[in-house]
Design a protein around this motif. Sequence first.
Motif, mmCIF file in Angstrom:
data_model
loop_
_atom_site.group_PDB
_atom_site.id
_atom_site.type_symbol
_atom_site.label_atom_id
_atom_site.label_comp_id
_atom_site.label_asym_id
_atom_site.label_seq_id
_atom_site.Cartn_x
_atom_site.Cartn_y
_atom_site.Cartn_z
ATOM 1 N N GLU A 1 0.818 -1.213 0.000
ATOM 2 C CA GLU A 1 0.000 0.000 0.000
ATOM 3 C C GLU A 1 0.854 1.266 0.000
ATOM 4 O OE1 GLU A 1 -3.095 0.162 -0.425
ATOM 5 O OE2 GLU A 1 -3.899 -1.822 0.029
ATOM 6 N N ARG A 2 2.030 1.217 0.599
ATOM 7 C CA ARG A 2 2.900 2.396 0.631
ATOM 8 C C ARG A 2 3.735 2.534 -0.640
ATOM 9 N NH1 ARG A 2 5.273 2.369 6.870
ATOM 10 N NH2 ARG A 2 3.252 2.686 7.913
ATOM 11 N N LEU A 3 3.999 1.421 -1.303
ATOM 12 C CA LEU A 3 4.808 1.476 -2.522
ATOM 13 C C LEU A 3 4.022 1.995 -3.716
ATOM 14 C CD1 LEU A 3 6.913 -1.833 -2.500
ATOM 15 C CD2 LEU A 3 7.623 0.468 -1.864
ATOM 16 N N LEU A 4 2.737 1.681 -3.771
ATOM 17 C CA LEU A 4 1.943 2.020 -4.956
ATOM 18 C C LEU A 4 1.929 3.518 -5.286
ATOM 19 C CD1 LEU A 4 -1.053 -0.457 -4.602
ATOM 20 C CD2 LEU A 4 0.682 -0.444 -6.395
ATOM 21 N N PRO A 5 1.688 4.430 -4.318
ATOM 22 C CA PRO A 5 1.692 5.858 -4.680
ATOM 23 C C PRO A 5 3.034 6.324 -5.238
ATOM 24 C CG PRO A 5 0.708 5.532 -2.516
ATOM 25 C CD PRO A 5 1.322 4.232 -2.905
ATOM 26 N N ILE A 6 4.130 5.807 -4.686
ATOM 27 C CA ILE A 6 5.452 6.191 -5.187
ATOM 28 C C ILE A 6 5.612 5.752 -6.636
ATOM 29 C CG2 ILE A 6 7.941 5.899 -4.872
ATOM 30 C CD1 ILE A 6 7.404 5.405 -1.913
ATOM 31 N N GLY B 1 9.121 3.051 -11.687
ATOM 32 C CA GLY B 1 7.729 3.202 -11.266
ATOM 33 C C GLY B 1 6.904 1.964 -11.568
ATOM 34 N N MET B 2 7.043 1.427 -12.779
ATOM 35 C CA MET B 2 6.321 0.205 -13.132
ATOM 36 C C MET B 2 6.787 -0.973 -12.280
ATOM 37 S SD MET B 2 4.007 0.882 -15.351
ATOM 38 C CE MET B 2 3.568 -0.855 -15.554
ATOM 39 N N ALA B 3 8.070 -1.002 -11.943
ATOM 40 C CA ALA B 3 8.614 -2.087 -11.122
ATOM 41 C C ALA B 3 8.051 -2.073 -9.716
ATOM 42 C CB ALA B 3 10.137 -1.999 -11.077
ATOM 43 N N LEU B 4 7.676 -0.911 -9.218
ATOM 44 C CA LEU B 4 7.048 -0.832 -7.901
ATOM 45 C C LEU B 4 5.572 -1.201 -7.965
ATOM 46 C CD1 LEU B 4 8.589 2.504 -6.514
ATOM 47 C CD2 LEU B 4 9.288 0.163 -5.998
ATOM 48 N N VAL B 5 4.906 -0.839 -9.050
ATOM 49 C CA VAL B 5 3.457 -1.021 -9.147
ATOM 50 C C VAL B 5 3.075 -2.468 -9.450
ATOM 51 C CG1 VAL B 5 1.433 -0.449 -10.551
ATOM 52 C CG2 VAL B 5 2.957 1.370 -9.752
ATOM 53 N N THR B 6 3.668 -3.054 -10.495
ATOM 54 C CA THR B 6 3.201 -4.353 -10.989
ATOM 55 C C THR B 6 3.321 -5.479 -9.960
ATOM 56 O OG1 THR B 6 3.805 -3.659 -13.234
ATOM 57 C CG2 THR B 6 3.395 -6.004 -12.877
ATOM 58 N N PRO B 7 4.483 -5.706 -9.328
ATOM 59 C CA PRO B 7 4.550 -6.775 -8.322
ATOM 60 C C PRO B 7 3.683 -6.502 -7.101
ATOM 61 C CG PRO B 7 6.757 -6.109 -9.024
ATOM 62 C CD PRO B 7 5.804 -5.083 -9.526
ATOM 63 N N SER B 8 3.533 -5.235 -6.734
ATOM 64 C CA SER B 8 2.699 -4.907 -5.576
ATOM 65 C C SER B 8 1.248 -5.291 -5.827
ATOM 66 C CB SER B 8 2.796 -3.412 -5.260
ATOM 67 O OG SER B 8 4.113 -3.049 -4.872
ATOM 68 N N LEU B 9 0.748 -5.026 -7.033
ATOM 69 C CA LEU B 9 -0.616 -5.399 -7.371
ATOM 70 C C LEU B 9 -0.781 -6.913 -7.421
ATOM 71 C CD1 LEU B 9 -1.421 -2.771 -10.156
ATOM 72 C CD2 LEU B 9 -2.130 -2.730 -7.754
ATOM 73 N N ALA B 10 0.209 -7.611 -7.982
ATOM 74 C CA ALA B 10 0.149 -9.079 -8.027
ATOM 75 C C ALA B 10 0.185 -9.670 -6.625
ATOM 76 C CB ALA B 10 1.298 -9.624 -8.869
ATOM 77 N N SER B 11 1.014 -9.104 -5.756
ATOM 78 C CA SER B 11 1.119 -9.601 -4.389
ATOM 79 C C SER B 11 -0.186 -9.398 -3.623
ATOM 80 C CB SER B 11 2.272 -8.894 -3.668
ATOM 81 O OG SER B 11 2.402 -9.345 -2.338
ATOM 82 N N LEU C 1 -6.502 -10.351 -13.158
ATOM 83 C CA LEU C 1 -5.505 -9.286 -13.094
ATOM 84 C C LEU C 1 -4.781 -9.157 -14.429
ATOM 85 C CD1 LEU C 1 -3.964 -7.169 -11.446
ATOM 86 C CD2 LEU C 1 -2.392 -8.979 -10.729
ATOM 87 N N ALA C 2 -4.390 -10.296 -15.008
ATOM 88 C CA ALA C 2 -3.736 -10.271 -16.317
ATOM 89 C C ALA C 2 -4.688 -9.745 -17.389
ATOM 90 C CB ALA C 2 -3.249 -11.670 -16.676
ATOM 91 N N SER C 3 -5.955 -10.120 -17.282
ATOM 92 C CA SER C 3 -6.948 -9.674 -18.254
ATOM 93 C C SER C 3 -7.121 -8.160 -18.224
ATOM 94 C CB SER C 3 -8.290 -10.363 -17.980
ATOM 95 O OG SER C 3 -9.297 -9.875 -18.827
ATOM 96 N N ILE C 4 -7.291 -7.616 -17.033
ATOM 97 C CA ILE C 4 -7.465 -6.170 -16.911
ATOM 98 C C ILE C 4 -6.188 -5.435 -17.291
ATOM 99 C CG2 ILE C 4 -7.914 -4.294 -15.286
ATOM 100 C CD1 ILE C 4 -10.371 -5.902 -16.122
ATOM 101 N N SER C 5 -5.041 -6.017 -16.956
ATOM 102 C CA SER C 5 -3.770 -5.417 -17.377
ATOM 103 C C SER C 5 -3.679 -5.386 -18.897
ATOM 104 C CB SER C 5 -2.596 -6.211 -16.798
ATOM 105 O OG SER C 5 -2.596 -6.178 -15.382
ATOM 106 N N SER C 6 -4.122 -6.459 -19.538
ATOM 107 C CA SER C 6 -4.114 -6.509 -20.996
ATOM 108 C C SER C 6 -5.098 -5.513 -21.595
ATOM 109 C CB SER C 6 -4.456 -7.922 -21.475
ATOM 110 O OG SER C 6 -3.473 -8.843 -21.050
#
Length: 407
Positions: free
Chosen positions: A292-297, A328-338, A355-360
């Motif tokens: 939750e703290r990584l996503l805004p960054i 920025g993408m490196a912080l967002v993508t794994p955080s959402l998957a986790s 998640l993959a569907s909406i990402s696509s």
Amino acid sequence: MEKKEITILLFCLFLVMIGYGLTLPILPFLVEQSAKSNGFLNISPALHVGLMTGIFPLMQFLSAPFWGRWSDRIGRSPVLAAGMGGYALSLILFGWTGDLVLLYMLRVGGGLFSASVLPTVNSWVTDLSPVTNRGKVLAWTGGSASLGVIFGPVLSSFFIDVNWFAGWSWKLLAANTYTVPFIIAGGFSVLALIAVLLWLSDASSQSESNSYQQSNLGFLSITKGEILPILIYALIAQGALSMFESTFALHAQQTLGYSVLEMGFIFMTCGLGMSISQVGLTGFLIDWWGEERLLPIGYLLIGLALFLLMFVNTFILIIVVVSILAVGMALVTPSLASLTSKISEQRVGERMGLLASISSLGLAAGSFLGAGLYSLNIHLPYFLCSSVVLIIFFYMIRRHQNQEVSL
């Protein structure tokens, strides 16, 4: 055994993403060349590039949830093998034609089959990982994918002028300048398929006994609650990334005269930044600081990078800005998957598929919207997209402050 299986899965994902990355700097030029010699739909070559780029994730959007559900039902291994095999074939054939209609058909097939790979790998990794270090392992998964994207553009610069099949043709199939790179790309997916068949075909997961216990429930039943904001965040982040990937090659060519070689290194920088950040930084930060703290960054970095891309005019500055976007993408993508993996231990494949569907969907929307906006003004995609991403950043900050006040 679990560590061995995870290692093989990461290796297979790496191989598939090499093929994907290899085609990134080449695809716009191949499609533009084919569009100039074909009046299909009577639209500009730039719009064909956007459509061809966007139709791939659109097919992933449609099929990823079903792949995820099937992986819960019949197991991860057969689903992963089928997806890799179909994707490899579509890549190999893609390089053998300049017919625009056939290119669209192959792009559709590639999107449908490739949709199985990432959600199945993420689901399998989730099956094999305890909750305490799942964020770290999923970050490694993202790092493996990004590392593959690094090597792909570099390889494309080596194979772009190789003409092993000069003059060969048969009906709609004919060798061209881009034949060899696409054969090499498909070959990497074939290697990944062989690895799955040799070492993972008999590997077990929790999918049959755990994830599919509630298979009678529809997809809409799991889009409520905790996963809904995750899906919205993923849609916006992947849309921003796709807009960059689908328009920046043409943007840099028009404003700076860049060729496939320069674009290959720019995309390589993006992949390298994402890979290093996910493997060496994001997993640690998820365990230590929380998603939750990584996503805004992450969203702040993405928004700033997209805004700055309108103004940078030297290769060094472009590399710096693209690196910011990658982190920025490196912080967002794994955080959402986790966050997605931790909602429940059941129906993991379906949630990862969603998640993959909406990402696509975000990737498709970013490509389509980016192409349309680019045809109006070459800077317009970056201005509008950065504005949306920064709005999400401020929303997350405000939401986090309200949560602290309520506590």
